[in-house]
Design an enzyme around this catalytic site. Structure first.
Site, PDB file in Angstrom:
ATOM      1  N   GLY A  16      42.986  54.808 -31.929  1.00  0.00           N
ATOM      2  CA  GLY A  16      43.334  54.127 -33.101  1.00  0.00           C
ATOM      3  C   GLY A  16      43.150  52.435 -32.634  1.00  0.00           C
ATOM      4  N   THR A  41      41.977  58.002 -38.763  1.00  0.00           N
ATOM      5  CA  THR A  41      41.824  56.797 -39.053  1.00  0.00           C
ATOM      6  C   THR A  41      41.367  55.942 -37.744  1.00  0.00           C
ATOM      7  OG1 THR A  41      44.053  55.948 -38.465  1.00  0.00           O
ATOM      8  CG2 THR A  41      43.589  56.257 -40.736  1.00  0.00           C
ATOM      9  N   GLY A  42      41.304  56.755 -36.593  1.00  0.00           N
ATOM     10  CA  GLY A  42      41.023  56.058 -35.323  1.00  0.00           C
ATOM     11  C   GLY A  42      39.150  56.401 -34.976  1.00  0.00           C
ATOM     12  N   ASP A  62      45.717  67.733 -33.944  1.00  0.00           N
ATOM     13  CA  ASP A  62      46.502  67.047 -34.727  1.00  0.00           C
ATOM     14  C   ASP A  62      47.975  67.133 -34.337  1.00  0.00           C
ATOM     15  OD1 ASP A  62      48.419  66.490 -37.202  1.00  0.00           O
ATOM     16  OD2 ASP A  62      46.231  67.152 -38.435  1.00  0.00           O
ATOM     17  N   LEU A  67      51.732  71.367 -29.870  1.00  0.00           N
ATOM     18  CA  LEU A  67      50.706  70.456 -28.822  1.00  0.00           C
ATOM     19  C   LEU A  67      50.596  71.518 -27.805  1.00  0.00           C
ATOM     20  CD1 LEU A  67      52.528  67.150 -28.988  1.00  0.00           C
ATOM     21  CD2 LEU A  67      50.385  67.797 -30.231  1.00  0.00           C
ATOM     22  N   LEU A  78      51.780  57.227 -31.032  1.00  0.00           N
ATOM     23  CA  LEU A  78      51.343  56.175 -31.981  1.00  0.00           C
ATOM     24  C   LEU A  78      50.813  56.966 -32.876  1.00  0.00           C
ATOM     25  CD1 LEU A  78      51.654  54.592 -29.701  1.00  0.00           C
ATOM     26  CD2 LEU A  78      49.860  53.305 -29.906  1.00  0.00           C
ATOM     27  N   ARG A 111      60.251  69.662 -22.817  1.00  0.00           N
ATOM     28  CA  ARG A 111      59.588  70.829 -21.938  1.00  0.00           C
ATOM     29  C   ARG A 111      59.223  69.957 -20.471  1.00  0.00           C
ATOM     30  NH1 ARG A 111      56.806  72.545 -26.329  1.00  0.00           N
ATOM     31  NH2 ARG A 111      54.842  71.838 -25.667  1.00  0.00           N
ATOM     32  N   TYR A 150      55.604  56.826 -45.783  1.00  0.00           N
ATOM     33  CA  TYR A 150      55.412  55.940 -44.545  1.00  0.00           C
ATOM     34  C   TYR A 150      56.755  55.333 -44.055  1.00  0.00           C
ATOM     35  CZ  TYR A 150      53.464  52.606 -40.830  1.00  0.00           C
ATOM     36  OH  TYR A 150      53.185  51.900 -39.662  1.00  0.00           O
ATOM     37  N   ARG A 191      44.074  46.609 -44.171  1.00  0.00           N
ATOM     38  CA  ARG A 191      45.336  45.815 -43.746  1.00  0.00           C
ATOM     39  C   ARG A 191      44.485  44.338 -44.123  1.00  0.00           C
ATOM     40  NH1 ARG A 191      47.884  48.434 -38.580  1.00  0.00           N
ATOM     41  NH2 ARG A 191      45.818  49.533 -38.742  1.00  0.00           N
TER      42      ARG A 191
HETATM   43  P1  NAD Z   1      45.437  53.224 -36.622  1.00  0.00           P
HETATM   44  O1  NAD Z   1      45.359  53.718 -37.991  1.00  0.00           O
HETATM   45  O2  NAD Z   1      44.267  52.342 -36.066  1.00  0.00           O
HETATM   46  O3  NAD Z   1      45.681  54.162 -35.386  1.00  0.00           O
HETATM   47  C1  NAD Z   1      46.350  55.596 -35.588  1.00  0.00           C
HETATM   48  C2  NAD Z   1      45.887  56.580 -34.729  1.00  0.00           C
HETATM   49  O4  NAD Z   1      46.457  57.779 -35.008  1.00  0.00           O
HETATM   50  C3  NAD Z   1      44.376  56.977 -35.233  1.00  0.00           C
HETATM   51  O5  NAD Z   1      43.526  57.046 -34.148  1.00  0.00           O
HETATM   52  C4  NAD Z   1      44.540  58.140 -36.068  1.00  0.00           C
HETATM   53  O6  NAD Z   1      42.984  58.937 -36.010  1.00  0.00           O
HETATM   54  C5  NAD Z   1      45.604  58.948 -35.265  1.00  0.00           C
HETATM   55  N1  NAD Z   1      46.195  59.820 -36.155  1.00  0.00           N
HETATM   56  C6  NAD Z   1      46.774  59.764 -37.305  1.00  0.00           C
HETATM   57  N2  NAD Z   1      47.129  60.910 -37.729  1.00  0.00           N
HETATM   58  C7  NAD Z   1      47.242  61.816 -36.682  1.00  0.00           C
HETATM   59  C8  NAD Z   1      47.725  62.883 -36.670  1.00  0.00           C
HETATM   60  N3  NAD Z   1      47.932  63.735 -37.440  1.00  0.00           N
HETATM   61  N4  NAD Z   1      47.551  63.513 -35.387  1.00  0.00           N
HETATM   62  C9  NAD Z   1      46.622  62.913 -34.383  1.00  0.00           C
HETATM   63  N5  NAD Z   1      46.239  61.633 -34.481  1.00  0.00           N
HETATM   64  C10 NAD Z   1      46.337  61.160 -35.644  1.00  0.00           C
HETATM   65  O7  NAD Z   1      46.903  52.395 -36.651  1.00  0.00           O
HETATM   66  P2  NAD Z   1      47.536  51.254 -35.612  1.00  0.00           P
HETATM   67  O8  NAD Z   1      47.430  50.145 -36.045  1.00  0.00           O
HETATM   68  O9  NAD Z   1      46.765  51.597 -33.835  1.00  0.00           O
HETATM   69  O10 NAD Z   1      48.932  52.087 -35.540  1.00  0.00           O
HETATM   70  C11 NAD Z   1      49.330  52.726 -34.321  1.00  0.00           C
HETATM   71  C12 NAD Z   1      50.735  53.071 -34.634  1.00  0.00           C
HETATM   72  O11 NAD Z   1      51.299  51.804 -34.504  1.00  0.00           O
HETATM   73  C13 NAD Z   1      50.852  54.062 -35.781  1.00  0.00           C
HETATM   74  O12 NAD Z   1      52.008  54.886 -35.529  1.00  0.00           O
HETATM   75  C14 NAD Z   1      51.678  52.883 -36.716  1.00  0.00           C
HETATM   76  O13 NAD Z   1      52.444  53.289 -37.800  1.00  0.00           O
HETATM   77  C15 NAD Z   1      52.434  51.922 -35.954  1.00  0.00           C
HETATM   78  N6  NAD Z   1      52.543  50.637 -36.079  1.00  0.00           N
HETATM   79  C16 NAD Z   1      51.408  49.785 -36.211  1.00  0.00           C
HETATM   80  C17 NAD Z   1      51.572  48.322 -36.778  1.00  0.00           C
HETATM   81  C18 NAD Z   1      50.195  47.472 -36.707  1.00  0.00           C
HETATM   82  O14 NAD Z   1      50.561  46.325 -37.313  1.00  0.00           O
HETATM   83  N7  NAD Z   1      49.335  47.647 -36.069  1.00  0.00           N
HETATM   84  C19 NAD Z   1      52.854  47.952 -37.301  1.00  0.00           C
HETATM   85  C20 NAD Z   1      53.763  48.902 -37.323  1.00  0.00           C
HETATM   86  C21 NAD Z   1      53.594  50.158 -36.774  1.00  0.00           C
HETATM   87  N1  UDP Z   2      47.381  42.117 -48.902  1.00  0.00           N
HETATM   88  C1  UDP Z   2      46.460  41.333 -49.609  1.00  0.00           C
HETATM   89  N2  UDP Z   2      45.130  41.461 -49.404  1.00  0.00           N
HETATM   90  C2  UDP Z   2      44.706  42.349 -48.919  1.00  0.00           C
HETATM   91  C3  UDP Z   2      45.610  43.201 -48.060  1.00  0.00           C
HETATM   92  C4  UDP Z   2      46.788  43.008 -47.953  1.00  0.00           C
HETATM   93  O1  UDP Z   2      47.040  40.397 -50.380  1.00  0.00           O
HETATM   94  O2  UDP Z   2      43.325  42.568 -48.927  1.00  0.00           O
HETATM   95  C5  UDP Z   2      48.770  41.576 -48.746  1.00  0.00           C
HETATM   96  C6  UDP Z   2      49.630  43.084 -49.087  1.00  0.00           C
HETATM   97  O3  UDP Z   2      49.912  43.125 -50.764  1.00  0.00           O
HETATM   98  C7  UDP Z   2      50.810  42.419 -48.481  1.00  0.00           C
HETATM   99  C8  UDP Z   2      50.247  41.749 -47.106  1.00  0.00           C
HETATM  100  O4  UDP Z   2      49.081  41.372 -47.488  1.00  0.00           O
HETATM  101  O5  UDP Z   2      51.659  41.652 -48.906  1.00  0.00           O
HETATM  102  C9  UDP Z   2      50.217  42.441 -45.770  1.00  0.00           C
HETATM  103  O6  UDP Z   2      49.627  43.731 -46.163  1.00  0.00           O
HETATM  104  P1  UDP Z   2      49.017  45.028 -44.978  1.00  0.00           P
HETATM  105  O7  UDP Z   2      48.667  46.000 -45.780  1.00  0.00           O
HETATM  106  O8  UDP Z   2      48.257  44.245 -43.723  1.00  0.00           O
HETATM  107  O9  UDP Z   2      50.527  45.173 -44.359  1.00  0.00           O
HETATM  108  P2  UDP Z   2      52.009  45.705 -44.873  1.00  0.00           P
HETATM  109  O10 UDP Z   2      52.139  45.392 -46.195  1.00  0.00           O
HETATM  110  O11 UDP Z   2      52.111  47.033 -44.676  1.00  0.00           O
HETATM  111  O12 UDP Z   2      52.814  44.788 -44.132  1.00  0.00           O
END
Ligand code: NAD
Ligand code: UDP
Length: 330
Positions: A16, A41-42, A62, A67, A78, A111, A150, A191
Site C-alpha cells: 500500500g 487497495t495496494g 489475507d 498467517l 498496516l 508465537r 473502519y 481520499r
Molecule cells: P492503502 O490502502 O494504500 O494500504 C493498505 C494496504 O493493505 C494495501 O496494500 C492493501 O492491499 C492491504 N490490505 C487491505 N486489506 C488487506 C487484507 N485483508 N489482507 C492483506 N492486505 C490487505 O492505505 P494506507 O494509506 O497505506 O494505510 C495503511 C494503514 O495505515 C491502514 O491500516 C490505515 O488504516 C492506516 N492509516 C492510514 C492513514 C493515512 O492517512 N494514510 C491514516 C490513518 C491510518
Molecule cells: N473530501 C472532499 N472531496 C473529495 C474527497 C474528500 O471534499 O474528493 C473531503 C471529505 O469529505 C473529508 C476530507 O475531504 O471531509 C478528508 O477526506 P479523506 O477521505 O481524505 O479522509 P478522512 O475523511 O477519512 O479524514
C-alpha cells in the site's frame, strides 16, 4: 536494550501507500523485509523497485486468514483499506480485516516473540468534541454509521492489542495516524489529496464535499515513516498520535492544489458524506516528548513531490482512458 542489528521485519499491507514507503526505509537500514498483502487497495507496482533486493520478499495473503509461521522480530501491521470509498465497499470485509487481522498478527507475535505495531487512526476520535485531539480523549464515534466498519474496527483492534499486552505480555506499539499523503497513493484511492490533485491535473472539477469548511491536518509520508520507526524502537506501549498539526480547511487545500498545478479546474460541491468529521488536528506533545518526533515537511513542500508523482501517472494515460478519481458514498 533493543537490538539495532539486522532484523527480519513483517509489514502487513506492505504494497500500500504507507507500507511501501516503510518497506523502503526498513530495507535501507539493512533489514530483511517481508511484505504480506492481498493487493486489495495496494499495488504490485509499489514493489517493483524493491523486487531485485535479496532482503525483500512478498507474500500474497489475507490477514483475516491464519498467517504462515514466519520467524520475525518486528511486525508493522498496516493491512486495511484506508480510504472511505474503499473501506465502505464491503463493511463486513473491513471489520474482518480489522478484527481477525489484529488477532492473527497478535498470535504471530505471541508465537515468535516479535514486537508488533498497529497502524491505528485519528478516526478513533470520530467527530471530535475536543480539539486538537490528545491521546487521552476517548472520542465521539457512531457505532452504527457509514464509518463504523473502519473506526470501530480500529478501536477494536486497539482493544485487542491492549488485551494481548496485558494478558499475554505481547510487546505492542500503537500509532494513531492522522491524514497522510504523498507519492504512491493510487489515483483512484478516493481520499482528498489524491482526488484534488488528479482532478486539477486533468482540469476536471475539484469535488468538494459539503461546504469545504471541514478541516484536516495533512502529514507528508516521509515524516510519518520516521515516526513509525521511532515508535517501534521506543519503549512506549500506549497509543501515540502521529500527524502534522498544520490544520487546513478542505477549501484551503483545493485552492493550494489549483494554484500549485496551474489548473483551470472549477470547483464543484457534492453532498457531505454522513459522519464526516468537522475538524481534525493532532496534539503531538506525547510524540515530541517521548519520541523526539515532529513533522518537518509543510503541506506546500509535500504537495510538490505528490503533484509531480501524479503528473507522471496522468501523462502516461491516454486522455480517453483516464479514470475519474473515486468519489465517496453519501
Ligand atoms: P492503502 O490502502 O494504500 O494500504 C493498505 C494496504 O493493505 C494495501 O496494500 C492493501 O492491499 C492491504 N490490505 C487491505 N486489506 C488487506 C487484507 N485483508 N489482507 C492483506 N492486505 C490487505 O492505505 P494506507 O494509506 O497505506 O494505510 C495503511 C494503514 O495505515 C491502514 O491500516 C490505515 O488504516 C492506516 N492509516 C492510514 C492513514 C493515512 O492517512 N494514510 C491514516 C490513518 C491510518
Ligand atoms: N473530501 C472532499 N472531496 C473529495 C474527497 C474528500 O471534499 O474528493 C473531503 C471529505 O469529505 C473529508 C476530507 O475531504 O471531509 C478528508 O477526506 P479523506 O477521505 O481524505 O479522509 P478522512 O475523511 O477519512 O479524514
Amino acid at each position: 536494550m533493543y537490538a539495532s542489528c539486522q532484523k527480519t521485519v513483517l509489514v502487513t499491507g506492505g504494497a500500500g501507500f504507507l507500507g511501501s514507503h516503510l518497506c523502503d526505509r526498513l530495507l535501507m537500514e539493512g533489514n530483511k523485509v517481508i511484505s504480506l498483502d492481498n493487493f486489495h487497495t495496494g499495488s504490485r507496482s509499489n514493489h517493483l523497485h524493491q523486487a531485485s533486493n535479496p532482503n525483500f520478499e512478498v507474500i500474497q495473503a489475507d490477514v483475516a486468514d491464519p498467517l504462515p509461521n514466519l520467524r520475525v522480530q518486528e511486525i508493522y501491521h498496516l493491512a486495511c483499506p484506508a480510504s472511505p470509498p474503499h473501506y465502505q465497499e464491503s463493511p463486513t470485509s473491513t471489520l474482518k480485516t480489522n478484527l481477525l487481522g489484529a488477532i492473527n498478527v497478535l498470535n504471530l507475535a505471541l508465537r515468535t516473540g516479535a514486537r508488533v505495531l498497529l497502524a491505528s487512526t485519528s478516526e478513533i476520535y470520530g467527530d471530535p468534541l475536543v480539539h486538537p485531539q490528545p491521546e487521552d480523549y476517548f472520542g465521539n464515534v457512531n457505532s452504527f454509521g457509514e464509518r463504523a466498519c473502519y473506526d470501530e474496527g480500529k478501536r477494536a483492534a486497539e482493544a485487542l492489542f491492549h488485551a494481548y499486552a496485558a494478558e499475554k505480555g505481547v510487546d505492542i506499539r500503537i500509532a494513531r495516524i492522522f491524514n497522510t499523503y504523498g507519492p504512491r497513493m493510487q489515483p483512484d484511492d478516493g481520499r482528498v489529496v489524491s482526488n484534488f490533485v488528479v482532478e486539477a491535473l486533468q482540469d476536471q472539477p475539484i469535488t468538494i464535499y459539503g461546504d469545504g469548511s471541514q478541516t484536516r491536518s495533512f502529514c507528508y509520508v516521509d515524516d510519518l515513516v520516521e515516526g513509525f520507526v521511532r515508535l517501534m524502537a521506543s519503549d512506549v506501549r500506549t497509543p501515540v498520535n502521529l500527524g502534522n498539526p498544520g490544520e487546513f480547511s478542505v477549501t484551503e487545500l483545493a485552492a493550494m492544489v489549483v494554484a500549485m498545478t496551474g489548473s483551470r479546474s472549477p470547483v464543484t460541491y457534492l453532498p457531505l458524506p454522513s459522519d464526516d468529521p468537522r475538524r481534525r488536528r493532532p496534539n503531538i506533545a506525547k510524540a515530541e516528548r517521548l519520541l523526539d518526533w515532529r513533522p518537518t515537511i509543510s503541506l506546500k513542500d509535500g504537495l510538490g513531490p505528490t503533484i509531480a508523482y501524479f503528473r507522471d501517472i496522468v501523462a502516461d494515460q491516454p486522455a480517453d482512458s483516464r479514470s475519474s478519481p473515486l468519489q465517496s458514498v453519501v
